[in-house]
Motif scaffolding. Structure first.
Motif, PDB file in Angstrom:
ATOM      1  N   GLN A  29      52.762  35.443  49.306  1.00  0.00           N
ATOM      2  CA  GLN A  29      51.740  35.926  48.353  1.00  0.00           C
ATOM      3  C   GLN A  29      52.272  37.489  48.640  1.00  0.00           C
ATOM      4  O   GLN A  29      51.913  38.342  47.440  1.00  0.00           O
ATOM      5  N   ILE A  30      52.737  38.088  49.640  1.00  0.00           N
ATOM      6  CA  ILE A  30      52.848  39.434  49.668  1.00  0.00           C
ATOM      7  C   ILE A  30      53.914  39.881  48.878  1.00  0.00           C
ATOM      8  O   ILE A  30      54.081  40.930  48.114  1.00  0.00           O
ATOM      9  N   LEU A  31      55.162  39.055  48.816  1.00  0.00           N
ATOM     10  CA  LEU A  31      56.194  39.288  47.866  1.00  0.00           C
ATOM     11  C   LEU A  31      55.748  39.138  46.555  1.00  0.00           C
ATOM     12  O   LEU A  31      56.355  39.906  45.708  1.00  0.00           O
ATOM     13  N   GLU A  36      54.682  42.393  41.442  1.00  0.00           N
ATOM     14  CA  GLU A  36      53.659  42.684  40.355  1.00  0.00           C
ATOM     15  C   GLU A  36      53.152  44.175  40.513  1.00  0.00           C
ATOM     16  O   GLU A  36      53.168  44.742  39.317  1.00  0.00           O
ATOM     17  N   GLN A  37      53.160  44.659  41.493  1.00  0.00           N
ATOM     18  CA  GLN A  37      52.969  46.201  41.727  1.00  0.00           C
ATOM     19  C   GLN A  37      54.169  46.893  41.194  1.00  0.00           C
ATOM     20  O   GLN A  37      54.132  47.858  40.602  1.00  0.00           O
ATOM     21  N   LEU A  41      54.101  49.637  38.346  1.00  0.00           N
ATOM     22  CA  LEU A  41      54.433  50.989  38.481  1.00  0.00           C
ATOM     23  C   LEU A  41      55.526  51.288  37.187  1.00  0.00           C
ATOM     24  O   LEU A  41      55.468  52.447  36.916  1.00  0.00           O
ATOM     25  N   ASP A  42      56.169  50.461  37.005  1.00  0.00           N
ATOM     26  CA  ASP A  42      57.508  50.745  36.080  1.00  0.00           C
ATOM     27  C   ASP A  42      56.652  50.786  34.524  1.00  0.00           C
ATOM     28  O   ASP A  42      56.921  51.890  33.867  1.00  0.00           O
ATOM     29  N   GLU A  43      55.712  50.256  34.345  1.00  0.00           N
ATOM     30  CA  GLU A  43      54.828  50.359  33.055  1.00  0.00           C
ATOM     31  C   GLU A  43      54.299  51.675  33.111  1.00  0.00           C
ATOM     32  O   GLU A  43      54.184  52.495  32.116  1.00  0.00           O
ATOM     33  N   ILE A  44      53.554  52.075  34.047  1.00  0.00           N
ATOM     34  CA  ILE A  44      52.799  53.420  34.257  1.00  0.00           C
ATOM     35  C   ILE A  44      53.831  54.587  34.134  1.00  0.00           C
ATOM     36  O   ILE A  44      53.656  55.664  33.540  1.00  0.00           O
TER      37      ILE A  44
END
Length: 84
Positions: A29-31, A36-37, A41-44
């Protein structure tokens, strides 16, 4: 107290299996959340680069400079950074 006693061995084994499986589940779940994070961040980052390009293009127009088309340069730079 002996570990050969089935009254102790079976619950201890179940506890260790539960602990191991829950650890593996939480790790997965952490991975997943980390991936996803990174995607968010790439999109931002791309959005910010695009906005910076728009601002610089507008500033160039206000200053009377020829169109440097910085928005396209910044969007293109984002794709090149990821391939390396």
């Amino acid at each position: 107290m002996s570990f050969r006693n089935p009254n102790i061995l079976i619950p201890a084994t179940i506890d260790l299996l539960a602990l191991g499986s829950s650890t593996l589940y939480l790790r997965s779940q952490i991975l997943q959340n980390r991936e996803e994070q990174e995607a968010r961040l790439d999109e931002i980052e791309g959005t910010l680069r695009g906005h910076i390009g728009l601002i610089e293009d507008a500033l160039d127009r206000v200053e009377g400079k020829p169109n440097a088309n910085k928005q396209e340069e910044l969007y293109g730079a984002r794709g090149k950074d990821r391939k390396e």
